[in-house]
Design a protein around this motif. Sequence first.
Motif, PDB file in Angstrom:
ATOM      1  N   TRP A   1       0.891  -1.702  -0.259  1.00 55.91           N
ATOM      2  CA  TRP A   1      -0.228   0.507   0.250  1.00 55.91           C
ATOM      3  C   TRP A   1       0.475   1.342  -0.301  1.00 55.91           C
ATOM      4  O   TRP A   1       0.300   2.690  -0.201  1.00 55.91           O
ATOM      5  N   ASP A   2       2.411   0.754  -0.002  1.00 58.02           N
ATOM      6  CA  ASP A   2       3.616   2.593   0.131  1.00 58.02           C
ATOM      7  C   ASP A   2       3.147   2.742  -1.324  1.00 58.02           C
ATOM      8  O   ASP A   2       3.323   2.193  -2.245  1.00 58.02           O
TER       9      ASP A   2
ATOM     10  N   GLU B   1      -4.620  10.198   4.831  1.00 60.25           N
ATOM     11  CA  GLU B   1      -5.509  10.411   5.319  1.00 60.25           C
ATOM     12  C   GLU B   1      -6.799   9.203   5.432  1.00 60.25           C
ATOM     13  O   GLU B   1      -7.060   9.104   5.727  1.00 60.25           O
ATOM     14  N   TYR B   2      -5.753   8.337   4.360  1.00 62.61           N
ATOM     15  CA  TYR B   2      -6.197   6.919   4.368  1.00 62.61           C
ATOM     16  C   TYR B   2      -6.160   5.811   5.946  1.00 62.61           C
ATOM     17  O   TYR B   2      -6.735   5.569   6.345  1.00 62.61           O
ATOM     18  N   ASN B   3      -4.325   6.716   5.869  1.00 63.90           N
ATOM     19  CA  ASN B   3      -3.843   5.827   6.692  1.00 63.90           C
ATOM     20  C   ASN B   3      -4.338   6.205   8.519  1.00 63.90           C
ATOM     21  O   ASN B   3      -4.312   5.342   9.410  1.00 63.90           O
TER      22      ASN B   3
ATOM     23  N   MET C   1      -3.216  14.523  11.819  1.00 62.19           N
ATOM     24  CA  MET C   1      -2.081  13.676  10.434  1.00 62.19           C
ATOM     25  C   MET C   1      -1.877  14.041   9.169  1.00 62.19           C
ATOM     26  O   MET C   1      -0.998  15.007   8.868  1.00 62.19           O
ATOM     27  N   PRO C   2      -3.404  14.370   8.444  1.00 64.09           N
ATOM     28  CA  PRO C   2      -3.546  14.364   7.612  1.00 64.09           C
ATOM     29  C   PRO C   2      -3.268  15.930   6.766  1.00 64.09           C
ATOM     30  O   PRO C   2      -1.957  16.501   6.013  1.00 64.09           O
ATOM     31  N   SER C   3      -3.853  16.785   7.892  1.00 64.68           N
ATOM     32  CA  SER C   3      -3.800  18.212   7.701  1.00 64.68           C
ATOM     33  C   SER C   3      -2.403  18.742   8.320  1.00 64.68           C
ATOM     34  O   SER C   3      -1.412  19.788   7.007  1.00 64.68           O
TER      35      SER C   3
END
Lengths: 194, 194
Positions: free
Chosen positions: A68-69, A91-93, A177-179
């Motif tokens: 997935w990386d 975002e998925y993580n 985290m995503p932001s």
Amino acid sequence: MAAARARSEARRADILRAAFEVIAERGYRGASLAAVAERAGLTQQGLLHHFPSKEALLVAVLEERDQWDTGGTGATGRAAWRLDLLATLVEYNAMRPGIVQAFSALLGESVTEDHPAREFFTHRYTQVREDLAGLLRAEFGERLPGGLTPERAAPLLTAVLDGLQYQWLLDPEAVDMPSAFRDFLGLLGAAEAK
Amino acid sequence: MAAARARSEARRADILRAAFEVIAERGYRGASLAAVAERAGLTQQGLLHHFPSKEALLVAVLEERDQWDTGGTGATGRAAWRLDLLATLVEYNAMRPGIVQAFSALLGESVTEDHPAREFFTHRYTQVREDLAGLLRAEFGERLPGGLTPERAAPLLTAVLDGLQYQWLLDPEAVDMPSAFRDFLGLLGAAEAK
């Protein structure tokens, strides 16, 4: 034959899922094949049929995680959408803390002596830095707006991805985290972000 | 009396040094009090006189490690030299891989379930982010040259510090940690670095 193979693959997927869970909870050194087998609804003998050793199971877990990386393809032609894809991956993580937890626990353990994941991670990071440098080059050319070359920005990008995961796992309410990752992408292209 | 206290403190320092080594090699879950006692040249009973449990020893190790860190004072008046000091700390860390290894192994473990270091690290990172935000504010004001507020830059700074340590521990030849960290400081003040 086809049914048997499908059954075997489903069983293998069950074991990997169980292994992810047990490693997330206890780390690799704290994990036992007995605990993984029980979680997967198998006898230990049944598990050993699919993975002959704890180390073989670890390798499978790491390879599964890496699919997935960003690693592996090294494709630079599609870099523009891939840099954006990286933010999407983060975002998925953020929606699968268990997987991130297992990965982060393994990365932490990998720096201890004679750890079976050490070589995997060493090789993986060489590859990830190369791929990210290629991606940054395709996006920004030989020099990023902030002044760095792609080769000097790549370890920083890698470090931010890993480091944010620890902070987020420890305190998900405090760290978005995503932001935060998008903030870092903004820094890399700082001329526009200003 | 004074001599006895000095002897006890020296013994305590021996134990802490031994604990750092054993944790660096095996992680906390893989470490045993017997191994630490042996490394420190003590019986296990002798060790228990100074630290009544494995967890008490872990707490002492974490507190010792943190003394060399940015956490705690929250002083913002001396921020200008402290941002530079941070780069110096990274250089200093690059000369003591064993300490960095123990810390990184513990951080990795801390995200697993019910780990005794989890609360320590959660609290520590809250404090570190606050201190770094104060430091960035004193250096740059309410907005960094790259466009971020100090509060949004602080988790990134923290992530880079931690993330670079893993890459460097796994492959010290490939990753120049102090120089990469200075690159990141350059990004934060990107207007000049361009």
